[in-house]
Scaffold this motif. Structure first.
Motif, short mmCIF file in Angstrom:
data_model
loop_
_atom_site.label_atom_id
_atom_site.label_comp_id
_atom_site.label_asym_id
_atom_site.label_seq_id
_atom_site.Cartn_x
_atom_site.Cartn_y
_atom_site.Cartn_z
N GLU A 131 0.82 -1.22 0.00
CA GLU A 131 0.00 0.00 0.00
C GLU A 131 0.85 1.26 0.00
O GLU A 131 0.54 2.24 -0.69
N LYS A 132 1.95 1.24 0.75
CA LYS A 132 2.85 2.40 0.78
C LYS A 132 3.50 2.62 -0.57
O LYS A 132 3.66 3.77 -1.03
N THR A 133 3.89 1.53 -1.23
CA THR A 133 4.52 1.63 -2.54
C THR A 133 3.54 2.13 -3.59
O THR A 133 3.89 2.98 -4.42
N LEU A 147 15.96 4.78 -9.51
CA LEU A 147 16.46 3.80 -8.56
C LEU A 147 16.09 4.14 -7.12
O LEU A 147 16.28 5.27 -6.68
N ASN A 148 15.55 3.15 -6.43
CA ASN A 148 15.24 3.22 -5.00
C ASN A 148 14.21 4.28 -4.63
O ASN A 148 14.10 4.68 -3.47
N SER A 149 13.44 4.74 -5.62
CA SER A 149 12.38 5.69 -5.30
C SER A 149 11.13 5.00 -4.77
O SER A 149 10.29 5.63 -4.13
N ALA A 150 11.01 3.70 -5.00
CA ALA A 150 9.87 2.93 -4.48
C ALA A 150 10.15 2.49 -3.05
O ALA A 150 11.23 1.97 -2.76
N PRO A 151 9.21 2.67 -2.13
CA PRO A 151 9.42 2.27 -0.73
C PRO A 151 9.85 0.82 -0.56
O PRO A 151 10.63 0.50 0.34
N VAL A 152 9.36 -0.09 -1.40
CA VAL A 152 9.69 -1.50 -1.23
C VAL A 152 11.19 -1.76 -1.36
O VAL A 152 11.72 -2.71 -0.77
N CYS A 153 11.90 -0.91 -2.08
CA CYS A 153 13.36 -1.11 -2.25
C CYS A 153 14.07 -1.07 -0.90
O CYS A 153 14.96 -1.90 -0.64
#
Length: 418
Positions: A131-133, A147-153
């Motif tokens: 949900e956060k992503t 790169l790494n902008s998605a919370p799941v990373c």
């Protein structure tokens, strides 16, 4: 040589995702390991409830891909690559064995210590992280192309996506030159969907065991001309890209032929099923395959004057991120990562050791601005220490010994000791 692979059809992407399993082959089904948390919340009923599906085609653990943007790009590690998991044949045991209850499969997968990888936003098995992503990246992932902008990373890199495990199955283009890419369409039957599944150390060097949920449905295998039904009580690590109502082709990346992405029908359902693999709008620094940016070219590759990159900060990130024996991890990783192949994963582990815990945001910013890979130290004139140069020299020679051309031999940078 820089690692190249990329994007075109949706089927490959799902294949890759599903490929995130592995396991040991056996004529007797394995039992589900006690205490493993497969989901958050850890309820098979919750995830199998259509009200909680991430797409209309199935639950998160079905590894559904609807668009190439569903893959959000990350950099870090370690992570697992299960693209080739299923059969027990091959030089390494990458078999996928279902548990006695049929709900999971124990799959052996490549252990990738560090690099650029992708997570299917539809297949995140932690609901709060999903949900956060989605809130940050959009339901299709298109708002998180960097790169790494998605919370799941961050959850994957920090090892806290799933309680009880610190390594998770994702997708990357690692090992494609050695093992290839392809597509085989399969009719409905059980397959292991491993994207973001928890993984654990195994007895095999360079291999982790991932405990992947099993879904019963149509799927694609990530290799050409494969048998959909495996013997020895094994299942494929696979995924599913539904046929598009209006197929649109994505341009092929450099270094890949159209034949590589030719979609072959393995049953009577469709002559060709559009599929996709990650297809970022711009090249990604340090990524393998056609999605990756090229290496530094002396005299040609520069940081644009309006980029806002702070070279003093870039060099500080290189100088302060140290390996246990004191070598500067940013330099050693750059010297090895962007030329690595599947047979030197152990060298990448040594070269990039400790880097995942460091702040390299300005390094990534510089490489993104200049559209190059493993190149920020060259762009900003950062100099490695004597100890670091010794480590680079050793790593370069170890790559040569395995038939790999290090960056030093391509552009005369990161060569270590004179």
């Amino acid at each position: 040589m820089h690692r190249y692979r990329s994007t075109r059809f949706l089927i490959l992407a799902t294949l890759l995702l599903a490929a995130c399993n592995g396991g040991g082959s056996s004529s007797t089904p394995a039992t589900t390991p006690a205490g493993i948390v497969h989901f958050v919340p850890n309820s098979h009923a919750f995830w199998s409830n259509p009200a909680n599906w991430t797409t209309s085609f199935g639950p998160a653990y079905a590894d559904i891909t609807l668009a190439s943007s569903n893959f959000v790009p990350c950099r870090g590690g370690p992570f697992a690559l299960c693209y080739y998991s299923g059969p027990s044949s091959g030089a390494e045991d990458l078999s996928c064995s279902p548990t006695s209850d049929g709900n999971y499969a124990n799959c052996n997968c490549f252990d990738i210590p560090y690099g650029v990888y992708f997570v299917d936003i539809n297949a995140i098995l932690n609901h709060a992280v999903y949900e956060k992503t989605v809130a940050q990246c959009g339901a299709d992932g298109s708002l998180c192309a960097t790169l790494n902008s998605a919370p799941v990373c961050a959850n994957v890199n920090k090892g806290n996506l799933m309680p009880g495990s610190s390594v998770y199955s994702t997708f990357s283009f690692d090992c494609v030159p050695e093992n290839g890419l392809g597509v085989t369409n399969c009719a409905q039957q059980p397959y292991a969907g491993c994207m973001t599944a928890p993984c654990f150390k195994s007895a095999q060097t360079g291999i982790v065991n991932c405990s992947c949920p099993v879904f019963n449905g149509p799927y694609q295998v990530g290799q050409n001309d494969q048998a959909c039904t495996l013997g020895d009580n094994l299942v494929w690590s696979a995924a599913y890209a539904p046929p598009a109502a209006t197929p649109t082709a994505t341009p092929l990346p450099p270094g890949l032929s159209a034949d590589t992405y030719k979609v072959m029908a393995a049953d009577s359902r469709a002559a060709a099923v559009p599929a996709a693999v990650p297809s970022p709008p711009a090249c990604l620094p340090d990524a393998p395959g056609g999605v990756g940016c090229p290496l530094y070219v002396p005299g040609t590759t520069v940081i644009p004057p309006d980029s806002g990159v702070d070279c003093a900060k870039v060099c500080d990130e290189y100088h302060t991120c140290l390996q246990p024996k004191g070598a500067q991890a940013g330099f050693t990783c750059d010297a090895t990562l962007c030329t690595d192949e599947c047979n030197d994963r152990d060298l990448v582990s040594v070269a990039c050791q400790g880097l995942a815990g460091c702040d390299i945001s300005e390094i990534v910013k510089a490489e993104t601005a200049a559209n190059c890979s493993c190149c920020a130290s060259q762009l900003c004139g950062c100099d490695p220490s004597a100890k670091t140069n010794q480590a680079i020299t050793a790593l370069n020679q170890q790559q040569r010994d395995r038939g790999i051309t290090p960056q030093c031999d391509i552009n005369s940078t990161l060569c270590g000791m004179p």
